[in-house]
Design an enzyme around this catalytic site. Sequence first.
Site, PDB file in Angstrom:
ATOM      1  N   LYS B  81       0.846  -1.187   0.000  1.00  0.00           N
ATOM      2  CA  LYS B  81       0.000   0.000   0.000  1.00  0.00           C
ATOM      3  C   LYS B  81       0.886   1.244   0.000  1.00  0.00           C
ATOM      4  O   LYS B  81       1.936   1.251   0.668  1.00  0.00           O
ATOM      5  CB  LYS B  81      -0.874  -0.048   1.269  1.00  0.00           C
ATOM      6  N   SER B 156      -9.578   1.298   3.285  1.00  0.00           N
ATOM      7  CA  SER B 156      -8.761   2.101   2.392  1.00  0.00           C
ATOM      8  C   SER B 156      -7.704   1.309   1.622  1.00  0.00           C
ATOM      9  O   SER B 156      -7.164   1.822   0.645  1.00  0.00           O
ATOM     10  CB  SER B 156      -8.058   3.188   3.213  1.00  0.00           C
ATOM     11  N   SER B 180      -9.542  -1.101   7.408  1.00  0.00           N
ATOM     12  CA  SER B 180      -8.994  -0.838   6.068  1.00  0.00           C
ATOM     13  C   SER B 180      -8.278  -2.004   5.399  1.00  0.00           C
ATOM     14  O   SER B 180      -7.958  -1.925   4.216  1.00  0.00           O
ATOM     15  CB  SER B 180      -8.049   0.366   6.115  1.00  0.00           C
TER      16      SER B 180
END
Lengths: 487, 490
Positions: B81, B156, B180
Amino acid sequence: MTNSDYKVIVGLEIHVQLATRTKMFCGCELVFAGEPNSRVCPVCLGLPGALPVMNRQAVESAILTATALNCKIAEFTKWDRKSYYYPDLPKNYQISQYDLPIGSNGFIEIPIGGGATKKIRIRRVHLEEDAGKNIHAGSFSQVDLNRAGTPLMEIVTEPDINSAEEVRLLATELQRIVRFLGVSEADMQKGHMRFEPNVNLHIKKDGKEYKTPITEVKNLNSFKALEKSVAYEAQRQFDNFTERGEVMQSGNKKTFGWDDIKEVTVLQREKEEAHDYRYFPDPDLVPVVVDEKWLNEIKTRLCELPLKTQERFVTVYGLSDYDVSVLSADRATAEYFDSAVKAGGDAKRVCNLITQAGLKMANEKNCGVAQLGIEPARLAELAKMTDAGQISATAAVTIFGKMAESKEQPGKLAEKLELLQKSDAGELEKIVDEVIASNPQAVEDAKSGDKKSKKAHGFLMGQVMQKTKGTANPQVVAKILGAKLKV
Amino acid sequence: MSDELLGFSCRQLRDEIAAGRTKSTDATGTVFTQIEKYDGQIGAFLSTFKQDALKRAKEIDEKIAKGQSVGALAGVPIAVKDNMCTTFGATTCGSKILENFHSPYNATVIEKLLAADAIIIGKTNLDEFAMGSSTENSGLKKTSNPWDKSRVPGGSSGGSAAAVAAQMCFAALGSDTGGSIRQPASFCGVVGLKPTYGRISRYGLVAYGSSLDQIGPLTKDIADCALLLNVIAGHDEKDSTSVDEKTAPMCDFLDGVGKEVKNLNIAVVPQLFEGADSEVIAAIKSAIEIYRKLGAEIVEIKMPHFEYAIAAYYLIATAEASSNLARYDGVHYGHRTKNAGDYIEVYTKSRAEALGTEVKRRIMLGTYALSSGYYDAYYLKALKVRNLIRSDFTAAFGKADCIMMPTSPTTAFKIGEKTADPLQMYLSDVYTIAVNLAGVPAISIPCGFDNKNLPIGLQIISPAFSEEKLFRIAGKFESQTDFHKKRPGL
């Protein structure tokens, strides 16, 4: 109105830079100066993702200081973020301590002359990280973050200080204490101590008491500026009161700077801005638990504080105020003196050697007396030789100088330098007889008992010293001469 | 060949590569072919490192050819990420304010991946600064769900989940502050673990809510999840909140996978099933039924403070975020306005220009919650609620080994469906948020599909530092079902 009509009220905030190996929350070494932004890492630069790690040495230094300042040490303390935006603050928050300072409710004793002391209460002692420096260069500004993250100990007093002189005395006493404890170099030139006094007056007029608005003077970094700015503020506030009747109201606290050249305070902020620092516990750091074991371990590093040392030097050794102030200026000198006395040197003699010979040399070499390389035991020997009349006081100073260079025993040095005094009465009597024989006029004058007598005595003494190249023990010579010239 | 290769788990691929039967260069090349083919539609990656990845893959192949020993992820293409700092490529956090930010240091997890000989192929899209539940808040890119490109991948860590689901990598790292990792794992039909707070170093993870953030793996199956945890977990002296080995002894998490849990007690919270879609509830119930049939005992419990989790979360996380994000000011790095008259305007305009709406909303909320006069009523109160939620979990774990519930009340929703109503968006994290507040570990595993063929995730929560047991419990279900083996048609 006269001085006695008002009382100066001062509370002081002091920032002391700690002499730790590394910064407060990262591994950057604490070094003074350096190319801008050369002593930095992701943590003190506040880069995304970087995390602070507490410097244990800094915490121990603060605990040690707080203990020396008679504070209550928090068993549980934590780190808080203080938020404000400024370019020299890379994270736009400062890691500090808000409601649980390391130390609280202590006091410091300051010498106020004639051996008397005054207690000033200490409100709190806490730790925080320093910011960087903004450098303004005409139309633009630059930021140097070398200083960012430097450990600062903030000490806040209660408003117990009542004169500009007392403020200075407190500051210098604190400087001595942190140096004695070894927690800070407290070098004013390097900005290791910075002061922010809060000043106002309590004025008695017509049976009523008035308080003037509190002013805070920011960022003072010399004892002189501290003392002068407080004196200036007191006078300015008094004038403002008498001329305009200005008194304390909610929100009329003002912030001033100090103009070192004009020696005046300069208004920075008219109204105390409603600062909201939005303190909250830093989630990146874990709370600090000070257990008894750790606290006791730290307390073993406590030492006699300078004021106590000073008192002891006066009462035990009967030294003068001046001598004591020199000997207790720093811990190493005090301990050096103590050791030499313990090794058998007479206190006054050792003290004289330190103040007369030691300090000058130390200044020249830019070090402390204790670092000159003369063992305390050797210093004691030198003192003993002087007292025994083996060498003169002047010779002792010369030998002291040589001892720092050659590391030889004082006795050997005295021999080598031919500074050993002749004290053998038989040998000296012969010389005295020679002098008497060859100076009949002087002898007559000396015996006359009138004005010329003293001068003639001195002349004959001088002749003896000349013949012995200064090595004759003057006391012994004076005795022999006195007996021979008796009428 | 390439389809078979793409279907490998990390373990299979690693063993194939280590044994010299498959080359890391082939695996890496295949992954890039997949990215080139499909990422135009999916939009999982913000940056890829094809040249460097192939070069590294070659080095590892050479090491193996020379008979040298290699790490636990030797030659395996992994995505991370884009809120974890890397010295290669940018670290954007999906924000315009860091669009061109290049970190001078690697996050600890990146160092650990590299030390395990993993191939980091690219950095994945996310909601700006990990604030969001759909990846729609990315300031840089839109990401689609591989199962239905008109739908969100969750967030996310939407880019990481989509990349694993679309076989554009063999595993990915995400971060989980309020769900997330787990929610996008659930939406994309992959396994996602939020480890215990403190299990993995946060050093180099760009902070959102520091007391809640935790890095974790998104993988094709549970064993891979355990393998990645083996690599990235452990105390880090650079992160004071990472737990020392005494509190959380390291173990081989792979050991537990496939092992029995004797006398398994599963807690369910009936009150929590009320807000979820009927198809989601049905899938969760049938999953629990499978456990029951396998001999587990089901205990119904209450968690009286669970419903306050969202409120507490949006005060604590935003308070921390308001402070964590203060450093993006245009002074030291990142976007700086060209229209500043003075230094105050450098701050206000740089931030106004480059931060997105949701980030601004959360900064405002957090600033408010920490303001003098409101601190006690909001932030402090939220901390108290957090403690109550923690005690709810402690009580639950006194009665059961784990708690099972949906990961998300719905399957993946349509792009744009919830963007106009932030509160609706916040509610999609209702099941995951409490876990972060309590700091305990939780895993989301595929447990079914709705009638639109969208994956459903089962969330299993266990006590702090019991990941090994969590893998055992989750592995039990996985061994009985095929949901995790299904891949979206791209």
